[in-house]
Design an enzyme around this catalytic site. Structure first.
Site, short mmCIF file in Angstrom:
data_model
loop_
_atom_site.label_atom_id
_atom_site.label_comp_id
_atom_site.label_asym_id
_atom_site.label_seq_id
_atom_site.Cartn_x
_atom_site.Cartn_y
_atom_site.Cartn_z
N GLY A 125 0.85 -1.18 0.00
CA GLY A 125 0.00 0.00 0.00
C GLY A 125 0.88 1.23 0.00
CE1 TYR A 131 -10.33 -5.42 11.40
CE2 TYR A 131 -11.62 -4.45 13.17
CZ TYR A 131 -10.74 -4.31 12.12
OH TYR A 131 -10.27 -3.07 11.79
#
Length: 475
Positions: free
Chosen positions: A49, A216
């Protein structure tokens, strides 16, 4: 006889190493890059990124546009929890609006290709050169490669990643010259608690370009980034059964990655999309142990470390490569400053040591904060303990302004190449968030003061309220 020009030997054709080469080329400083592999940009299934703090340095070098045009900017993120709760945020778009640079994701291979293709002095990059020894000289240093070649210079830069041979050689020299400088604690400070599968997949219906998803779970997390034409970059991390101390890391194969993804195949990512969809559409995949560590000794003599060779973090906050880019920009700025000051004719050991001490002092606190955020991010996203479950689920979704402000302050502190002009596309966020009437310590103190009552209230709600509601109420 005229003294030879100051020369930098960069070991490692990594993002850090090639960025430093670009910076030195801009300053007309002699250098060479030695890469042990046969190719500068192999396909390893990994991706990176690029955040505004890294993008700004690449823009100074005139190469960010080549990266940006190959992907789409992120404008939206979604977060999903194991109880089915989810929320969405326009934080990526907000960051772009404030700083003038989008958050993008690219194959690591493609970033290296751009760095190599746009580098003006290809003959300075030499592959199949594995450095096996560093030798000190009266007024310099040299490296010896596996094939017997010798390269001499004024400064040796280890940009050769987490398994750095230059770090090992630096320690060997330190042990011989300054016994005890490298402590046993430092030698064991690189540890592994997580395994990670990196992958790239073809488009999956329901995963929209320009969006990213954090899903998550207890003990694991899945993060996906949806690039140009729907191409999906993703990684999954999972807590290992025990903590390992480098170099005694677990090793993983493609078969291990297949087993890992099969075991988590039913884990939901977003709506009706699960891990099985990522695996089914995979283009490339790899599995690795995730080392974590921040070394205390960044330099010794005429040797200095950059990037993963000296600070290694998990990919959860996406700052590993950006931090390495900042390292390169800072070191190049200091070298250029030293040479412009007129000291180039006598770069003594003392001159180099002073330069490297300044380099570490400029970078250390910022890197430490980023490293700590990375450690916390990995453990929050994998719901590592009860407090992180509580904060991640019941606090994190409701403090978006606090998070965006803190993130923007961190981005705004990014180091740049001080001898090149700042890009015109930079927006007001750089100045706005770098100015603050409060110190870092004050900011963190108030953050803690703010969060403490929230957590206390949650504790009371979850544990005390059920008991109190069953007690008789006095008249």
């Amino acid at each position: 006889m005229e003294k030879p020009e100051f020369k930098v030997i960069i070991v490692g054709g990594s993002i850090a190493g090639l960025t430093l080469a670009h910076c030195l080329a801009q300053a007309n400083i002699d250098h060479v890059v030695l890469e042990k592999r046969s190719a500068i940009a192999p396909q390893e299934g990994a991706f990176i990124g690029i955040w505004p703090n890294g993008a700004r340095v690449f823009e100074q070098l005139g190469i960010f546009g080549d990266m940006e045009k190959q992907t789409v900017p992120f404008h939206r993120m979604h977060l999903r929890y194991p109880d089915g709760f989810s929320f969405s945020s326009s934080l990526p778009e907000l960051v772009s609006e404030r700083f003038g640079y989008p958050i993008i994701t690219l194959d690591r291979q493609r970033v290296l290709e751009v760095l190599h293709e746009r580098y003006p002095f290809k003959s300075n990059i030499i592959v199949n050169k594995k450095v096996v020894e560093i030798q000190t000289l009266d007024h310099g240093a040299r490296v010896v490669t596996e094939d017997g070649a010798v390269y001499t210079g004024d400064l040796i830069v280890g940009a050769d990643g987490v398994h750095s041979s230059i770090r090992s050689e630096m320690w060997r020299l330190a042990d011989a010259i300054s016994p005890g400088l490298i402590t046993e604690h430092e030698r064991k400070s690189l540890t592994v608690e997580y395994a990670c599968v990196f992958g790239i997949s073809s488009p999956i219906p329901g995963l929209e370009s320009g969006e990213l998803i954090n899903s998550y779970s207890d003990g694991s997390c899945v993060i996906t980034f949806h690039g140009e034409d729907g191409r999906v970059f993703w990684f999954m991390i999972e807590k290992l059964q025990r903590k390992y101390v480098y170099p005694d890391n677990p090793r993983f194969s493609v078969d291990d990655a297949a087993g890992f993804c099969a075991r988590l195949s039913s884990v939901p990512i977003w709506r009706d999309i699960c891990v099985a969809h990522l695996w089914r559409n995979r283009i490339s995949v790899s599995m690795t142990a995730l080392e974590e560590g921040l070394f205390q000794t960044w330099h010794f003599g005429r040797v200095v470390l950059l990037g993963d060779s000296v600070h290694k973090m998990t990919p959860n906050i996406g700052q590993g490569a950006n931090t390495a880019v900042e390292d390169a920009a800072t070191l190049a700025s200091l070298i250029n400053g030293l040479l412009k000051s007129g000291s180039a004719s006598h770069t003594s050991d003392s001159d180099i040591n002073n330069l490297l001490r300044v380099f570490q002092s400029l970078r250390y606190d910022r890197v430490k904060r980023t490293y700590q955020q990375s450690c916390s991010g990995a453990r929050l996203q994998t719901r590592d303990d009860f407090l992180k479950i509580l904060v991640g689920r019941y606090v994190f979704p409701y403090v978006g302004d606090y998070i965006s402000h803190s993130m923007c302050k961190d981005i705004s502190g990014g180091h740049v190449i001080d001898f090149l002009p700042l890009p015109k596309r930079s927006k007001a966020g750089w100045a706005k968030y770098s100015r603050s009437n409060r110190s870092r310590a004050t900011q963190l103190q108030w953050g803690s003061i703010w969060l403490s009552p929230v957590i206390l209230c949650l504790f009371c709600m979850l544990f005390l309220w059920p008991w109190s509601s069953s007690l008789p109420i006095s008249s």
